[in-house]
Design a protein around this motif. Structure first.
Motif, PDB file in Angstrom:
ATOM      1  N   THR A 183       0.721  -1.157   0.215  1.00 13.16           N
ATOM      2  CA  THR A 183       0.061   0.027  -0.151  1.00 13.16           C
ATOM      3  C   THR A 183       0.978   1.267   0.036  1.00 13.16           C
ATOM      4  N   ILE A 184       0.413   2.337  -0.503  1.00  8.62           N
ATOM      5  CA  ILE A 184       1.055   3.512  -0.466  1.00  8.62           C
ATOM      6  C   ILE A 184       0.906   4.257   0.768  1.00  8.62           C
ATOM      7  N   GLY A 185       1.727   4.809   1.190  1.00  8.32           N
ATOM      8  CA  GLY A 185       1.818   5.567   2.478  1.00  8.32           C
ATOM      9  C   GLY A 185       1.257   6.979   2.369  1.00  8.32           C
ATOM     10  N   LYS A 186       1.211   7.696   3.462  1.00 11.47           N
ATOM     11  CA  LYS A 186       0.652   8.857   3.399  1.00 11.47           C
ATOM     12  C   LYS A 186       1.328  10.095   2.710  1.00 11.47           C
ATOM     13  N   ALA A 187       2.476   9.821   2.663  1.00 12.10           N
ATOM     14  CA  ALA A 187       3.381  10.826   1.955  1.00 12.10           C
ATOM     15  C   ALA A 187       3.325  10.718   0.528  1.00 12.10           C
ATOM     16  N   GLY A 188       2.530   9.672  -0.090  1.00  8.22           N
ATOM     17  CA  GLY A 188       2.171   9.681  -1.407  1.00  8.22           C
ATOM     18  C   GLY A 188       0.661   9.731  -1.876  1.00  8.22           C
ATOM     19  N   LEU A 189      -0.078  10.327  -0.820  1.00  9.22           N
ATOM     20  CA  LEU A 189      -1.589  10.583  -0.916  1.00  9.22           C
ATOM     21  C   LEU A 189      -1.931  11.881  -0.723  1.00  9.22           C
TER      22      LEU A 189
END
Length: 825
Positions: A183-189
């Protein structure tokens, strides 16, 4: 519902604004020695006494204080949210920019730290899904934000929201078939509801120059500069007005909340007069009570905000979502709220007691006193209009606006609505007579206490007036931000476009799309370009280069673009001249039957490759163009596949127009699934009748999100206010029931007491909103246009909120009418 005789000194208080014992009070003041102004120490002492009364007044005192604090807290929580929104949007924008790709052009050399990427965006049932295909070209290629490594070929990392959506949507999973490995972390959303994924692909080919068709960009890092639209003065006017319209009702509700329990407080202050306190002291003590409730409300509002923001990740309003940590209020605004709310509580309390006669034997405000005056109330909106009139016709082009002048003018216009409302309610209810028992109980209560009724709906009135004016402004300036595309949605609703394809592949794509579930019609064509026949040896000025569109398709597809009639057959060719806007240089000299053109347009700094000369057949007819389903007029050389070899075209792209079957709700999703099998360079676009600037769309989404929260606040604050008023009258309600009044009559009287002020308030709100809208429209130099649909919608929403809150107050009312309400009588 009823009151003692006006001559009784123990009459219960009511914030109606009347002063029936003005002569008595004036006489008392005439006999009293002038009171010296209180110093800071005296103020602090009296405020502390009031705070002690609020904190130590027993069950009744605490209940009153809690109701005040809750009312203030709801407003403070929303103000803190407003203070956090700018930071939230900045955080979202920074993360969006961090994952964007820096534009590098087409000629970056391959290296150990480069990677290839291509967009793989799609839409599923109205939800935009962003995807990026990646392929590392060296061991040092950096991963995107929120990801530890570029996913291997055939796998993908997804956002938590997309992972959940894929698990519940087999139709979408068919379109995005990669194996999920993380899953993509917060830094990429941008937010928790962001639908995003990165997938590994070995089918990416870099754009490598005119001889090689590519499908991917080459880059060394993620992160680009923000590329927001230039907003302009009209957008700034919209932004300022939106902020005022959303936040002013909050301020009104806070002002109403600090006056909760005023009747009981004033009767208690009379006891202080009996033991020797003067009028100014009692007022300062009352301010101390309000100050304590406001301070408690500020603290409670902070708690409400902190608790509510923990649920921010589960709430999406108009595609806007935020992580809890993003909702951090601006420090300066937080301090301002923490100081301004208690100060406003003291000021409102002092003003509300200005015309109240608190004497040792009671509080005198009931009875028939002098009517409220209208003239000074009209001065407030007149002042606001005076600020806006100099701006009429100036908000256009590249001119700048004075945001403070606009905000002050709009605030005064809206405050003027609340200032006129008490006069309107008083004047209207004074003429009400007769009717059923419930109606008489309601009208008599309104006549004795019209000020409280006006305050009950003042926030609603401001919100509706501001919303109407703002909607009128939006409707007036829509043409500056929303453009008509000229599309004909009756002919097609989707366009499937593929770059770097062939005639045979386009024909296969057409057959597959025509056979797709939910497709009613499909037609398409190849589009390429030709150039002057001497391009290989041409050394003249770059401005003299010629690019001539070449369209290749069957007769069905060509008829969508040109008026070729029934004369089309395999091997036919047609010439479609350009419109005046499309004419380029000497293009028209080459668009002639029998003229030779070069199909090789590999022409950058210099000509590349061998010429592909082709002669336009003699006798080729010239026909007129026809707007395609997207509203665009194609021109150039039109030919069927039998007339020209599609393999000789330079990097052609296909355009397939799709008409959908309305009876199949997921038809567009089936088309997207089919198109996903065509390759990386295939895109599905929805044909729309209008095109809207992104910044304008974001502002409208923000308005709807803020309006939703404001309406929630309206409902919650109204419920608290009504419950406090019912609690203040519980003994009176119990007495009426004990004397045989039907409970249903009392319930209907409560409904009527709410309905009459809200009807008057909405009437005034419509008038004020139309006036505000007219002023705002005049500022942007547009002709006045009435938007009756917005007026009806805003009024219906407000009436629905008030009716819902009133119905929710009926169960507590039923309990208050029990006989035990008389136990202290």
């Amino acid at each position: 519902m009823t009151s003692p005789s006006p001559s009784s000194p123990s009459s219960p208080s009511s914030p109606s604004g009347h002063e029936p014992f003005a002569g008595f009070d004036a006489a008392a003041r005439g006999r009293a020695a002038p009171e010296p102004p209180a110093d800071l120490r005296t103020w602090l002492r009296d405020l502390a006494i009031g705070a002690r009364f609020a904190a130590g007044g027993g069950r009744e005192g605490w209940l009153r204080t809690v109701l005040t604090a809750v009312g203030v807290a709801l407003g403070v929580a929303l103000l803190l949210l407003a203070a956090a929104v700018p930071g939230m949007m900045d955080n979202r924008d920074h993360r969006r920019v961090a994952r964007d790709i820096v534009s590098v052009g087409d000629h970056m050399e391959k290296g150990p730290d480069t990677f290839l990427l291509a967009d793989a965006d799609t839409t599923f049932r109205g939800q935009a899904i962003s995807g990026v295909l990646l392929h590392p070209e060296g061991p040092a290629a950096p991963p995107p934000p929120g990801v530890t490594a570029i996913p291997p070929t055939g796998t993908m990392v997804v956002s938590p929201a997309l992972k959940k959506l894929l698990a519940s949507s087999p139709l979408l999973r068919e379109r995005i078939p990669y194996e999920i490995t993380g899953t993509i972390g917060k830094a990429g959303l941008t937010g928790p509801a962001d639908l995003y994924y990165y997938a590994g692909s070995d089918k990416l080919v870099a754009y490598g120059g005119p001889q090689q068709h590519g499908n991917a960009d080459r880059a060394r890092r993620f992160g680009a500069h923000s590329n927001s639209d230039i907003r302009g003065p009209v957008f700034d006017l919209l932004l300022v007005t939106v902020l005022v319209v959303l936040l002013l009702p909050v301020a009104v509700f806070i002002g109403t909340a600090v006056r909760l329990g005023g009747e009981r407080r004033d009767r208690r202050l009379a006891a202080l007069r009996l033991v020797g306190a003067d009028i100014r002291t009692t007022r300062r003590i009352a301010a101390g009570e309000a100050l304590f409730g406001a301070l408690l409300g500020v603290l409670l509002g902070g708690v409400f905000f902190l608790v509510a923001r923990q649920f921010a990740g589960h709430i999406t309003v108009r595609d806007i979502s935020a992580f809890p940590s993003d909702l951090t209020p601006n420090t300066a605004l937080t301090v301002l709220i923490a100081v301004a709310v208690p100060v406003a509580a003291v000021a409102v309390t002092m003003l509300s007691l200005r015309r109240t006669v608190i004497e040792p034997l009671g509080v005198f405000r009931l009875g028939v006193g002098r009517q409220r005056r209208l003239w000074w109330r009209l001065l407030i909106p007149a002042g606001g209009l005076a600020l806006l009139v100099p701006l009429f016709g100036t908000v256009k082009g590249s001119a700048s606006i004075n945001e403070y002048q606009v905000a002050a003018g709009v605030v005064l216009l809206l405050i003027g609505v609340t200032a006129v409302l008490p006069w309107l309610v008083e004047a209207a209810v004074a003429r009400l007579r007769g009717g059923p028992v419930a109606w008489q109980l309601a009208t008599r209560r309104l006549q004795l206490n019209s000020g409280a009724s006006a305050r009950l709906v003042s926030g609603v009135t401001v919100a509706v007036a501001g919303a109407i004016g703002l909607q009128m402004l939006f409707a007036s300036v829509d043409h500056d931000f929303v453009f008509d595309t000229g599309a004909d949605l009756s002919r097609a609703q989707l366009v499937v476009s593929t770059n770097g394809t062939t005639s045979d592949q386009t024909a296969r794509d057409l057959r597959q799309l025509a056979a797709t579930k939910g497709v009613a019609s499909a037609s398409g064509y190849l589009r390429s370009q030709a150039t002057r026949p001497d391009a290989a040896t041409f050394t003249g000025d770059i401005a003299d280069r010629v690019y001539l569109p070449v369209i290749v398709g069957d007769c069905k597809g060509l008829r969508e673009l040109a008026a070729i009639g029934a004369g089309c057959k395999p091997g036919s060719t047609f010439l479609v001249p350009p419109s005046s806007d499309d004419a380029v240089g000497g293009t028209s000299a080459y668009l002639k039957a029998g003229h030779r053109i070069d199909l090789n347009t590999a022409w950058d700094d210099h000509y590349v490759g061998a010429p592909r000369l082709w002669t336009i057949p003699a006798g080729t007819p010239t026909v007129g163009s026809r707007p395609d389903p997207t509203g665009y007029r194609q021109w150039g050389v039109f030919a069927t596949p039998e007339a020209i070899d599609g393999s000789r075209l330079f990097e052609p792209s296909s355009q397939i127009m799709i008409g959908l079957d309305d009876r199949q709700p997921d038809a567009v999703e089936y088309v997207r699934n089919t198109a996903a099998t065509f390759g990386i360079d295939t895109y599905v676009m929805t044909i729309s009748g209008t095109s809207t600037k992104a910044s304008y769309t974001q502002l409208r989404r923000g308005l709807y999100a803020g309006a939703t929260l404001t309406m929630v606040l309206i409902g919650a604050s109204l419920l608290v206010t009504i419950l406090e008023q019912l609690r203040d009258r519980k003994k009176l309600l119990a007495v009426l029931v004990a004397f045989g009044t039907r409970r249903s009559a009392l319930a209907w009287s409560v409904l009527w007491q709410t309905a009459v002020p809200i009807v008057l308030g909405l009437t005034l709100a419509c008038a004020g909103g139309i006036g505000l809208g007219a002023a705002l429209i005049a500022m942007v130099g547009q002709a006045f246009r009435m938007d009756w649909s917005s007026v009806a919608l805003m009024s219906a929403i407000a009436a629905g909120v008030v009716l819902t809150v009133t119905l929710l107050s009926l169960p507590p009312l039923w309990r208050l009418m029990r006989p035990d309400g008389l136990q202290t009588e």
